[in-house]
Design an enzyme around this catalytic site. Sequence first.
Site, PDB file in Angstrom:
ATOM      1  N   MET A  89      10.399   0.776  17.364  1.00 32.59           N
ATOM      2  CA  MET A  89      10.940  -0.256  16.968  1.00 32.59           C
ATOM      3  C   MET A  89      11.903  -0.945  16.757  1.00 32.59           C
ATOM      4  O   MET A  89      12.793  -0.330  16.245  1.00 32.59           O
ATOM      5  CB  MET A  89      10.216   0.728  15.280  1.00 32.59           C
ATOM      6  CG  MET A  89       8.972   1.194  15.058  1.00 32.59           C
ATOM      7  SD  MET A  89       8.406   1.309  14.009  1.00 32.59           S
ATOM      8  CE  MET A  89       6.482   0.916  13.270  1.00 32.59           C
ATOM      9  N   GLY A  90      11.296  -2.104  15.938  1.00 29.14           N
ATOM     10  CA  GLY A  90      12.439  -3.393  15.478  1.00 29.14           C
ATOM     11  C   GLY A  90      12.200  -4.370  16.196  1.00 29.14           C
ATOM     12  O   GLY A  90      13.150  -4.714  17.550  1.00 29.14           O
ATOM     13  N   GLU A 127      11.000  -3.321  20.249  1.00 33.78           N
ATOM     14  CA  GLU A 127       9.733  -4.300  20.132  1.00 33.78           C
ATOM     15  C   GLU A 127      10.370  -5.684  19.955  1.00 33.78           C
ATOM     16  O   GLU A 127       9.472  -6.201  21.014  1.00 33.78           O
ATOM     17  CB  GLU A 127       9.313  -4.153  18.765  1.00 33.78           C
ATOM     18  CG  GLU A 127       8.689  -2.577  18.473  1.00 33.78           C
ATOM     19  CD  GLU A 127       8.324  -2.584  17.080  1.00 33.78           C
ATOM     20  OE1 GLU A 127       6.887  -1.940  17.073  1.00 33.78           O
ATOM     21  OE2 GLU A 127       8.578  -3.488  15.918  1.00 33.78           O
ATOM     22  N   GLY A 163      12.175  -8.026   3.315  1.00 31.21           N
ATOM     23  CA  GLY A 163      10.932  -8.908   1.945  1.00 31.21           C
ATOM     24  C   GLY A 163      11.114  -8.732   1.034  1.00 31.21           C
ATOM     25  O   GLY A 163      10.922  -9.374   0.241  1.00 31.21           O
ATOM     26  N   ARG A 205       6.422   4.450  33.735  1.00 35.58           N
ATOM     27  CA  ARG A 205       5.587   4.695  32.365  1.00 35.58           C
ATOM     28  C   ARG A 205       6.215   4.054  30.815  1.00 35.58           C
ATOM     29  O   ARG A 205       6.989   3.796  30.761  1.00 35.58           O
ATOM     30  CB  ARG A 205       5.192   6.395  32.490  1.00 35.58           C
ATOM     31  CG  ARG A 205       4.846   6.158  33.854  1.00 35.58           C
ATOM     32  CD  ARG A 205       3.126   6.646  33.266  1.00 35.58           C
ATOM     33  NE  ARG A 205       2.381   7.571  34.367  1.00 35.58           N
ATOM     34  CZ  ARG A 205       1.999   6.758  35.268  1.00 35.58           C
ATOM     35  NH1 ARG A 205       2.401   5.502  36.384  1.00 35.58           N
ATOM     36  NH2 ARG A 205       1.295   7.480  36.502  1.00 35.58           N
ATOM     37  N   ASP A 227      15.434   0.248  10.123  1.00 38.24           N
ATOM     38  CA  ASP A 227      15.620  -0.959  10.901  1.00 38.24           C
ATOM     39  C   ASP A 227      17.395  -1.171  10.610  1.00 38.24           C
ATOM     40  O   ASP A 227      17.722  -1.751  11.387  1.00 38.24           O
ATOM     41  CB  ASP A 227      15.159  -2.214  10.633  1.00 38.24           C
ATOM     42  CG  ASP A 227      13.561  -1.775  11.604  1.00 38.24           C
ATOM     43  OD1 ASP A 227      12.801  -1.160  11.799  1.00 38.24           O
ATOM     44  OD2 ASP A 227      13.312  -2.948  10.487  1.00 38.24           O
ATOM     45  N   GLY A 257       7.213  -1.846   4.775  1.00 39.31           N
ATOM     46  CA  GLY A 257       6.796  -0.305   5.459  1.00 39.31           C
ATOM     47  C   GLY A 257       7.964   0.773   5.191  1.00 39.31           C
ATOM     48  O   GLY A 257       8.490   0.628   4.640  1.00 39.31           O
ATOM     49  N   ARG A 265       8.579   6.477  11.271  1.00 42.14           N
ATOM     50  CA  ARG A 265       8.633   6.698  10.134  1.00 42.14           C
ATOM     51  C   ARG A 265       8.219   7.327   9.216  1.00 42.14           C
ATOM     52  O   ARG A 265       8.333   7.624   8.211  1.00 42.14           O
ATOM     53  CB  ARG A 265       7.902   4.902   9.737  1.00 42.14           C
ATOM     54  CG  ARG A 265       8.402   3.364   9.888  1.00 42.14           C
ATOM     55  CD  ARG A 265       8.191   2.913   9.472  1.00 42.14           C
ATOM     56  NE  ARG A 265       7.026   2.514   8.545  1.00 42.14           N
ATOM     57  CZ  ARG A 265       6.186   1.294   8.657  1.00 42.14           C
ATOM     58  NH1 ARG A 265       6.466   0.490   9.066  1.00 42.14           N
ATOM     59  NH2 ARG A 265       5.035   0.946   7.875  1.00 42.14           N
ATOM     60  N   THR A 319      14.819   1.058   4.847  1.00 41.75           N
ATOM     61  CA  THR A 319      14.397   0.477   5.925  1.00 41.75           C
ATOM     62  C   THR A 319      14.838   1.851   7.693  1.00 41.75           C
ATOM     63  O   THR A 319      15.882   1.997   7.200  1.00 41.75           O
ATOM     64  CB  THR A 319      14.188  -1.045   6.830  1.00 41.75           C
ATOM     65  OG1 THR A 319      14.236  -1.294   8.202  1.00 41.75           O
ATOM     66  CG2 THR A 319      15.613  -1.732   6.081  1.00 41.75           C
TER      67      THR A 319
HETATM   68  O1  F6P Z   1      10.558  -2.715   9.066  1.00 42.36           O
HETATM   69  C1  F6P Z   1      10.296  -1.604   9.357  1.00 42.36           C
HETATM   70  C2  F6P Z   1       9.330  -1.151  10.993  1.00 42.36           C
HETATM   71  O2  F6P Z   1       9.140  -0.411  10.890  1.00 42.36           O
HETATM   72  C3  F6P Z   1       9.738  -2.169  11.824  1.00 42.36           C
HETATM   73  O3  F6P Z   1      11.020  -1.650  12.546  1.00 42.36           O
HETATM   74  C4  F6P Z   1       8.458  -2.634  12.268  1.00 42.36           C
HETATM   75  O4  F6P Z   1       8.649  -3.367  13.433  1.00 42.36           O
HETATM   76  C5  F6P Z   1       7.342  -3.272  11.708  1.00 42.36           C
HETATM   77  O5  F6P Z   1       8.269  -2.540  10.398  1.00 42.36           O
HETATM   78  C6  F6P Z   1       6.024  -2.127  11.956  1.00 42.36           C
HETATM   79  O6  F6P Z   1       5.019  -2.775  11.177  1.00 42.36           O
HETATM   80  P1  F6P Z   1       3.783  -2.307   9.821  1.00 42.36           P
HETATM   81  O7  F6P Z   1       4.131  -0.847   9.529  1.00 42.36           O
HETATM   82  O8  F6P Z   1       3.382  -3.030   8.823  1.00 42.36           O
HETATM   83  O9  F6P Z   1       2.971  -2.373  11.490  1.00 42.36           O
END
Ligand code: F6P
Length: 359
Positions: free
Chosen positions: A178-179, A231, A113, A277, A136, A11, A286, A134
């Site tokens: 995200m996370g 997430e 990864g 909501r 994250d 990502g 990102r 990242t």
């Molecule tokens: O690892 C970064 C990240 O943005 C995570 O926070 C998120 O869960 C994931 O990638 C989303 O992945 P993709 O862009 O493949 O949907």
Amino acid sequence: MKRIGLLTSGGDCQALNATMRGVVKGLSHNIKDLEIYGFEEGYKGLIYGNYRLLTSADFSGILTKGGTIIGSSRQPFKLMRVPDANGLDKVEAMKQNYYKLRLDCLVILGGNGTQKTANMLREEGLNIIHLPKTIDNDIYGTDLTFGYQSAIDIATTAIDQIHTTASSHGRVFIVEVMGHKVGWLTLSAGVASGADIILLPEIPYDVKKVCAAIDKRHKGGKKFTILAVAEGAIPKEIAKLDKKEQKKEMEKISSKYPSISYKLADDITKKTGYEVRVTVPGHVQRGGSPDPFDRVLSTKLGAYAAQCIIKEEYGIMVATVNNQIKKVDLSKSAGKLKMVDPEDQTVLLAKSIGISFGD
Ligand code: F6P
């Protein structure tokens, strides 16, 4: 003379270009003969020999540019040893392309990864430098990853915006951050935006406690409540199960709801009657330019990587440790996740001012 390969994998995030710029400027400032090969779309480019010869000019004017000028893709580590549809041995192909170009080193920008594959290539004998990317912030061995601070800014702004509308309407709002596996981003953005409840993957939540925290606020005269939910937030009754059962239960949830936040919203409404909501900023987190903090961090990481290349120090990740840029053995970092400790000082201090973690 140095021949360097560059690739960005997994990502994306805001400061990939800023970091590559740091590497290339650090090299071109000190080395006369330099060849830079940019592999397109991450490991895919290295496997299939898709690359471009780049010059210093390609790295000029990209400090503030989000995304990556050489593209990225997800190539799962677990499939790296599995031949592709045409029977190609991917690891062998990556090595062959590296040797064919007579590279001195491969600079790999990516998350967990990506780092595992980088370490595998190191074990296979290639000279590797990994740069921790990242939003994250979950890479073991470095205090910070680039992209993280920029994403905090965006997630914080998203929650700030929700604050004003939540307060006008007296609603309960969930902002999903995200996370999937770790909650650093949610924790930081949650505290920075004054969220009332913060739910992280590392601290399974009890929906009764979440509802009690909302009730307490409302009884105390507050008409709205903001939840920052990762997430990967997980209800405590599911977290107790073994991995296989957990997966089954989470699959049941995802067959009914777009994400855990919607299930939580439903649970809160059923239990309290409050209108809830959900807002999901998603990939907005990102996107766009790196913030000033990330620009500085990326420049330092990239420049330090250049110095390592000049000194021929390989098999490393360039990390931030106690506010200093350092090299860390790739073998010591790869394959480990840096998670939020439920006893982390930020968590404990947040709790001490009344923020609920639903536990
Ligand atoms: O690892 C970064 C990240 O943005 C995570 O926070 C998120 O869960 C994931 O990638 C989303 O992945 P993709 O862009 O493949 O949907």
